[in-house]
Motif scaffolding. Structure first.
Motif, PDB file in Angstrom:
ATOM      1  N   PHE A 111     -30.715  34.284 -74.400  1.00  0.00           N
ATOM      2  CA  PHE A 111     -29.746  34.797 -73.169  1.00  0.00           C
ATOM      3  C   PHE A 111     -29.436  33.466 -72.755  1.00  0.00           C
ATOM      4  N   ARG A 112     -30.355  32.483 -72.289  1.00  0.00           N
ATOM      5  CA  ARG A 112     -30.218  31.471 -71.555  1.00  0.00           C
ATOM      6  C   ARG A 112     -29.499  30.298 -72.348  1.00  0.00           C
ATOM      7  N   ARG A 113     -29.674  30.379 -73.625  1.00  0.00           N
ATOM      8  CA  ARG A 113     -28.921  29.588 -74.618  1.00  0.00           C
ATOM      9  C   ARG A 113     -27.561  29.782 -74.684  1.00  0.00           C
ATOM     10  N   LYS A 114     -27.195  31.138 -74.560  1.00  0.00           N
ATOM     11  CA  LYS A 114     -25.829  31.431 -74.475  1.00  0.00           C
ATOM     12  C   LYS A 114     -24.963  31.030 -73.227  1.00  0.00           C
ATOM     13  N   THR A 115     -25.839  30.677 -72.215  1.00  0.00           N
ATOM     14  CA  THR A 115     -25.290  30.391 -70.716  1.00  0.00           C
ATOM     15  C   THR A 115     -25.022  28.885 -70.661  1.00  0.00           C
ATOM     16  N   LEU A 124     -24.243  24.927 -64.655  1.00  0.00           N
ATOM     17  CA  LEU A 124     -24.569  25.000 -63.243  1.00  0.00           C
ATOM     18  C   LEU A 124     -24.071  26.359 -62.846  1.00  0.00           C
ATOM     19  N   LEU A 125     -22.896  26.582 -63.061  1.00  0.00           N
ATOM     20  CA  LEU A 125     -22.056  27.950 -62.564  1.00  0.00           C
ATOM     21  C   LEU A 125     -22.938  29.168 -63.156  1.00  0.00           C
ATOM     22  N   ALA A 126     -23.339  28.922 -64.527  1.00  0.00           N
ATOM     23  CA  ALA A 126     -23.851  30.043 -65.107  1.00  0.00           C
ATOM     24  C   ALA A 126     -25.289  30.227 -64.477  1.00  0.00           C
ATOM     25  N   VAL A 127     -26.094  29.385 -64.074  1.00  0.00           N
ATOM     26  CA  VAL A 127     -27.350  29.800 -63.246  1.00  0.00           C
ATOM     27  C   VAL A 127     -26.942  30.299 -61.799  1.00  0.00           C
ATOM     28  N   TYR A 128     -25.996  29.894 -61.436  1.00  0.00           N
ATOM     29  CA  TYR A 128     -25.533  30.753 -60.078  1.00  0.00           C
ATOM     30  C   TYR A 128     -24.976  32.082 -60.289  1.00  0.00           C
ATOM     31  N   ILE A 129     -24.218  32.428 -61.454  1.00  0.00           N
ATOM     32  CA  ILE A 129     -23.698  33.698 -61.548  1.00  0.00           C
ATOM     33  C   ILE A 129     -24.768  34.572 -62.174  1.00  0.00           C
ATOM     34  N   THR A 130     -25.553  34.222 -63.028  1.00  0.00           N
ATOM     35  CA  THR A 130     -26.693  35.169 -63.832  1.00  0.00           C
ATOM     36  C   THR A 130     -27.819  35.305 -63.023  1.00  0.00           C
ATOM     37  N   ALA A 131     -28.244  34.328 -62.349  1.00  0.00           N
ATOM     38  CA  ALA A 131     -29.472  34.323 -61.365  1.00  0.00           C
ATOM     39  C   ALA A 131     -29.023  35.437 -60.129  1.00  0.00           C
ATOM     40  N   GLY A 132     -27.782  35.429 -59.692  1.00  0.00           N
ATOM     41  CA  GLY A 132     -27.243  36.141 -58.548  1.00  0.00           C
ATOM     42  C   GLY A 132     -27.362  37.496 -59.119  1.00  0.00           C
ATOM     43  N   VAL A 191     -20.538  37.659 -67.452  1.00  0.00           N
ATOM     44  CA  VAL A 191     -20.921  38.681 -66.767  1.00  0.00           C
ATOM     45  C   VAL A 191     -21.399  39.950 -68.150  1.00  0.00           C
ATOM     46  N   GLY A 192     -20.686  39.838 -69.184  1.00  0.00           N
ATOM     47  CA  GLY A 192     -20.980  41.015 -69.948  1.00  0.00           C
ATOM     48  C   GLY A 192     -22.495  40.658 -70.710  1.00  0.00           C
ATOM     49  N   ASP A 193     -22.842  39.598 -70.873  1.00  0.00           N
ATOM     50  CA  ASP A 193     -24.181  39.131 -71.592  1.00  0.00           C
ATOM     51  C   ASP A 193     -25.151  39.488 -70.397  1.00  0.00           C
ATOM     52  N   THR A 194     -24.813  39.381 -69.281  1.00  0.00           N
ATOM     53  CA  THR A 194     -25.887  39.496 -68.102  1.00  0.00           C
ATOM     54  C   THR A 194     -25.797  40.868 -67.848  1.00  0.00           C
ATOM     55  N   ILE A 195     -25.133  41.655 -67.922  1.00  0.00           N
ATOM     56  CA  ILE A 195     -25.082  43.313 -67.935  1.00  0.00           C
ATOM     57  C   ILE A 195     -26.110  43.722 -69.048  1.00  0.00           C
ATOM     58  N   LEU A 196     -25.709  43.104 -70.086  1.00  0.00           N
ATOM     59  CA  LEU A 196     -26.752  43.506 -71.100  1.00  0.00           C
ATOM     60  C   LEU A 196     -28.443  43.257 -70.975  1.00  0.00           C
TER      61      LEU A 196
END
Length: 237
Positions: A111-115, A124-132, A191-196
Motif C-alpha cells: 500500500f505504501r509503495r502505491k502512495t 508528502l501529500l500521500a502521507v498526510y492524506i492516508t495517515a489522516g 482515497v480508494g486504496d486507503t478505504i481498501l
C-alpha cells in the motif's frame, strides 16, 4: 489531527464519527461485530505508524532544504513516538510486538509503495492524506476495546505535527495552479486504496454479511473528514 468521532451507546458499542470539537448530532454505525480481534487491531495500528515514519524519513533524505528537513523530522518523530507507545502497550499485555505486526507487513508495504509519487511533494501529500484517514479510522475502532482502546485512542490523539506537512504543501501550491491541480488529482487517487486498507482491517465474514448501506456510512464520514483536510489546505477534494 485525529478526528474524535467515536462514542459508546448502551447496551451495544457503536462506531461514531464526528469531527474533533463537534458537539452536534453524529452518525452512529453499530460496528462492534466488525471490529477485529484486539491483537490484530494493535499490530496493524503499530505498523501503520512505523510506515508513516519510514516514508517521512525517506522524504527527509530527498529534501535539500534544511528548513523542510526540520519540519519533516518533527512529523516523523511524532509518528515514531506513537509507534513506540503502541508497541509498549503490546509488550505490556505480554505479546510480541514484532509477531503482531508481521502479518501486515506485506500488504501495508505494498500500500505504501502505491502512495510513493513521482515527485516528493506527491509522496508528502500521500502521507498526510492516508495517515489522516487511517488514524481517524483506528481512532474510531478503538472504542471497541475498553480500557486498552482508550489508551490507543489517547496515543492516536497526540500531536502528530502534520501541520508541518500542510505548511509545505500550502507553500507549494500558493499561486501555482499547476501544482494545485496536480496535487488535487493525486489526492483523489489515494482515497480508494486507503478505504481498501480500512475494509481489510474489519472481520471479513461479518463484513460480507452486512448490508453495503450500513458499511458505507462509516466511509461517508471518513470522506467528510478527508474533504475538510483538503479544503483547509486549499485543495479541491
Amino acid at each position: 489531527m485525529v478526528n474524535r468521532f467515536w462514542k459508546r451507546r448502551t447496551p451495544r458499542r457503536t462506531l461514531t464519527l464526528r469531527s474533533r470539537g463537534d458537539q452536534g448530532a453524529a452518525t452512529r454505525v453499530d460496528f462492534a461485530e466488525l471490529a477485529p480481534e484486539l491483537p490484530r487491531f494493535l499490530g496493524q495500528a503499530a505498523y501503520l505508524q512505523l510506515g508513516y515514519f519510514e516514508t517521512l524519513t525517506r522524504l527527509i533524505r530527498a529534501t535539500p532544504e534544511l528548513s523542510e528537513k526540520e519540519s519533516l523530522s518533527r512529523a516523523a518523530g511524532a509518528a515514531l513516538t506513537k509507534h513506540r507507545a503502541i508497541v509498549d502497550l503490546i509488550a505490556e499485555r505480554g505479546d510480541d510486538p514484532t509477531q503482531l505486526m508481521l502479518p501486515f507487513r506485506e500488504n501495508l508495504d505494498a500500500f505504501r509503495r502505491k502512495t510513493i509519487g513521482a515527485r516528493p511533494r506527491e509522496t508528502l501529500l500521500a502521507v498526510y492524506i492516508t495517515a489522516g484517514m487511517l488514524d481517524d479510522f483506528y481512532f474510531a475502532l478503538a472504542s471497541s476495546y475498553g480500557e486498552t482502546g482508550e489508551r490507543v485512542a489517547a496515543i492516536l490523539g497526540e500531536d502528530d505535527a502534520r501541520h508541518e506537512i500542510v505548511a509545505i504543501i500550502q507553500e507549494t501550491i500558493d499561486g501555482d495552479e499547476e501544482w494545485r491541480s496536480l496535487l488535487s488529482m493525486w489526492a483523489r487517487r489515494l482515497v480508494g486504496d486507503t478505504i481498501l486498507v480500512c475494509r481489510s482491517a474489519l472481520r471479513q465474514p461479518e463484513l460480507a454479511a452486512m448490508s453495503e448501506d450500513r458499511v458505507e456510512l462509516v466511509y461517508t464520514e471518513l470522506m467528510g473528514a478527508h474533504a475538510r483536510r483538503m479544503d483547509a489546505m486549499g485543495l479541491a477534494s
